[in-house]
Motif scaffolding. Structure first.
Motif, PDB file in Angstrom:
ATOM      1  N   LEU A   1     -10.570  -4.162   8.423  1.00 12.90           N
ATOM      2  CA  LEU A   1      -9.519  -4.323   7.298  1.00 12.90           C
ATOM      3  C   LEU A   1      -8.609  -5.405   7.168  1.00 12.90           C
ATOM      4  CD1 LEU A   1      -9.434  -0.477   6.305  1.00 12.90           C
ATOM      5  CD2 LEU A   1     -10.672  -2.213   5.341  1.00 12.90           C
ATOM      6  N   LYS A   2      -8.107  -5.775   8.345  1.00 16.18           N
ATOM      7  CA  LYS A   2      -6.876  -6.760   8.466  1.00 16.18           C
ATOM      8  C   LYS A   2      -7.215  -7.974   7.731  1.00 16.18           C
ATOM      9  CE  LYS A   2      -4.897  -5.480  13.121  1.00 16.18           C
ATOM     10  NZ  LYS A   2      -4.601  -5.956  14.237  1.00 16.18           N
ATOM     11  N   TYR A   3      -8.436  -8.311   7.806  1.00 13.70           N
ATOM     12  CA  TYR A   3      -8.922  -9.652   7.002  1.00 13.70           C
ATOM     13  C   TYR A   3      -8.731  -9.415   5.406  1.00 13.70           C
ATOM     14  CZ  TYR A   3     -11.876 -13.182   4.919  1.00 13.70           C
ATOM     15  OH  TYR A   3     -12.316 -14.321   4.212  1.00 13.70           O
ATOM     16  N   TYR A   4      -8.976  -8.189   5.025  1.00 14.55           N
ATOM     17  CA  TYR A   4      -9.095  -8.002   3.453  1.00 14.55           C
ATOM     18  C   TYR A   4      -7.365  -7.538   3.013  1.00 14.55           C
ATOM     19  CZ  TYR A   4     -13.882  -7.761   4.023  1.00 14.55           C
ATOM     20  OH  TYR A   4     -15.332  -8.132   4.298  1.00 14.55           O
ATOM     21  N   MET A   5      -6.739  -7.117   3.838  1.00 10.59           N
ATOM     22  CA  MET A   5      -5.328  -6.854   3.745  1.00 10.59           C
ATOM     23  C   MET A   5      -4.378  -7.905   3.761  1.00 10.59           C
ATOM     24  SD  MET A   5      -5.621  -3.465   3.179  1.00 10.59           S
ATOM     25  CE  MET A   5      -3.630  -2.779   3.334  1.00 10.59           C
ATOM     26  N   GLU A   6      -4.685  -9.014   4.486  1.00 11.91           N
ATOM     27  CA  GLU A   6      -3.830 -10.354   4.646  1.00 11.91           C
ATOM     28  C   GLU A   6      -3.027 -10.846   3.240  1.00 11.91           C
ATOM     29  OE1 GLU A   6      -1.914 -12.097   7.375  1.00 11.91           O
ATOM     30  OE2 GLU A   6      -3.533 -11.310   7.743  1.00 11.91           O
ATOM     31  N   PRO A   7      -3.891 -10.786   2.166  1.00  8.22           N
ATOM     32  CA  PRO A   7      -3.387 -11.096   0.905  1.00  8.22           C
ATOM     33  C   PRO A   7      -2.056 -10.244   0.407  1.00  8.22           C
ATOM     34  CG  PRO A   7      -5.616 -11.434   0.632  1.00  8.22           C
ATOM     35  CD  PRO A   7      -5.454 -10.549   1.965  1.00  8.22           C
ATOM     36  N   LEU A   8      -2.244  -9.074   1.098  1.00  9.55           N
ATOM     37  CA  LEU A   8      -1.033  -8.005   0.461  1.00  9.55           C
ATOM     38  C   LEU A   8       0.157  -8.143   1.281  1.00  9.55           C
ATOM     39  CD1 LEU A   8      -3.475  -4.737   0.074  1.00  9.55           C
ATOM     40  CD2 LEU A   8      -2.772  -6.475  -1.580  1.00  9.55           C
ATOM     41  N   VAL A   9       0.042  -8.742   2.390  1.00  9.66           N
ATOM     42  CA  VAL A   9       1.487  -9.206   3.155  1.00  9.66           C
ATOM     43  C   VAL A   9       2.767  -9.358   2.365  1.00  9.66           C
ATOM     44  CG1 VAL A   9       2.529 -10.175   5.326  1.00  9.66           C
ATOM     45  CG2 VAL A   9       0.124  -9.538   5.140  1.00  9.66           C
ATOM     46  N   PRO A  10       2.585 -10.326   1.424  1.00 15.46           N
ATOM     47  CA  PRO A  10       3.863 -10.658   0.672  1.00 15.46           C
ATOM     48  C   PRO A  10       4.373  -9.435  -0.059  1.00 15.46           C
ATOM     49  CG  PRO A  10       2.163 -12.338   0.477  1.00 15.46           C
ATOM     50  CD  PRO A  10       1.468 -11.323   1.125  1.00 15.46           C
ATOM     51  N   TYR A  11       3.564  -8.707  -0.640  1.00 18.26           N
ATOM     52  CA  TYR A  11       3.854  -7.531  -1.195  1.00 18.26           C
ATOM     53  C   TYR A  11       4.671  -6.315  -0.440  1.00 18.26           C
ATOM     54  CZ  TYR A  11       0.864  -9.293  -5.000  1.00 18.26           C
ATOM     55  OH  TYR A  11       0.459 -10.368  -5.964  1.00 18.26           O
TER      56      TYR A  11
END
Length: 252
Positions: free
Chosen positions: A153-163
């Motif tokens: 899931l880390k790959y898919y969660m990467e775009p959420l890091v800024p939030y």
């Protein structure tokens, strides 16, 4: 004559009680034994021994059902044989894989332990007893696989890091810790020794913590008799608490 019959009945009950207790004691000794092996191989492989906690929690969950398991009759021939095959196969396969194949299988101890527990239940008790062991097996399998699912899931969660960074700064400010957003993936902590930049990635969000917590919530809903409202309240409080703990953990 009646007194003699009463004595015989009491003796028989005592003997049956002792036999049941002896069977349960042996069952739990055998159920605990693989945890020592899993912990040992995690230690020698350099993996955190904390990885044995999920199987141990599964064992405790099974242990708390001791009284219910005592009510089930002994297993019969064919079922006992199938259970014995599962027990031996799970032990031997795990040992062979980690000993001669790949260190990647060190983390698969939980799955093999779940198979071992299923086989052990089939060896000692009638098949319906598997219902009592379901929650323990589910906890071990789902919790033990959370690491692999989290990595995926880390790959898919990467775009959420800024939030996540923005929310984390807000939480830190509420806790009295001065922090600002330096860039979309970096927080600037203002310490007594000057500003400290902290870079974040998807793994810092605490994906595995959320997965393990979700597993625990599912098991709790299965086991507890509380109302749906109470269970939902526990879930919300747990999710918020898990997030705040991750924020504090990363900051420290």
């Amino acid at each position: 004559m009646k007194m003699g019959n009463l004595v015989v009945v009491r003796v028989m009950r005592k003997m049956c009680s002792s036999a049941v207790k002896g069977k349960l004691d042996l069952f739990y000794v055998l159920a605990f034994a693989p945890l020592v092996l899993i912990g040992y191989y995690k230690y020698v492989s350099g993996h955190s021994i904390l990885g044995v906690l999920i199987p141990f929690y599964g064992f405790l969950l099974l242990f708390f059902k001791k009284d219910k398991l005592s009510l089930f009759p002994d297993a019969e021939g064919v079922q006992r044989f199938l259970g014995l095959v599962a027990v031996l196969a799970s032990f031997l396969v795990y040992y062979v894989l980690i000993r001669f194949c790949s260190p990647l299988f060190y983390g698969a101890g939980a799955t093999f332990y779940a198979v071992y527990i299923v086989g052990l239940v089939l060896v000692f008790f009638s098949a319906p007893a598997l219902k009592q062991g379901f929650s323990a097996v589910f906890l071990v399998v789902a919790g033990g696989s959370s690491f692999y699912v989290g990595e995926l899931l880390k790959y898919y969660m990467e775009p959420l890091v800024p939030y996540f960074v923005r929310v984390m700064v807000f939480v830190l400010m509420l806790l009295g810790i001065p922090a600002t957003v330096h860039n979309p993936t970096t927080i600037m902590l203002n310490t007594s020794k000057g500003p400290v930049p902290v870079l974040f990635e998807a793994g810092c969000i605490g994906i595995q913590s959320f997965l393990i917590f979700s597993v625990i919530i599912v098991v709790t809903m299965i086991e507890e008799s509380a109302s749906v409202r109470t269970k939902l309240l526990w879930s919300v409080v747990g999710v918020v608490g898990t997030f705040v703990v991750n924020v504090i953990r990363v900051s420290l």
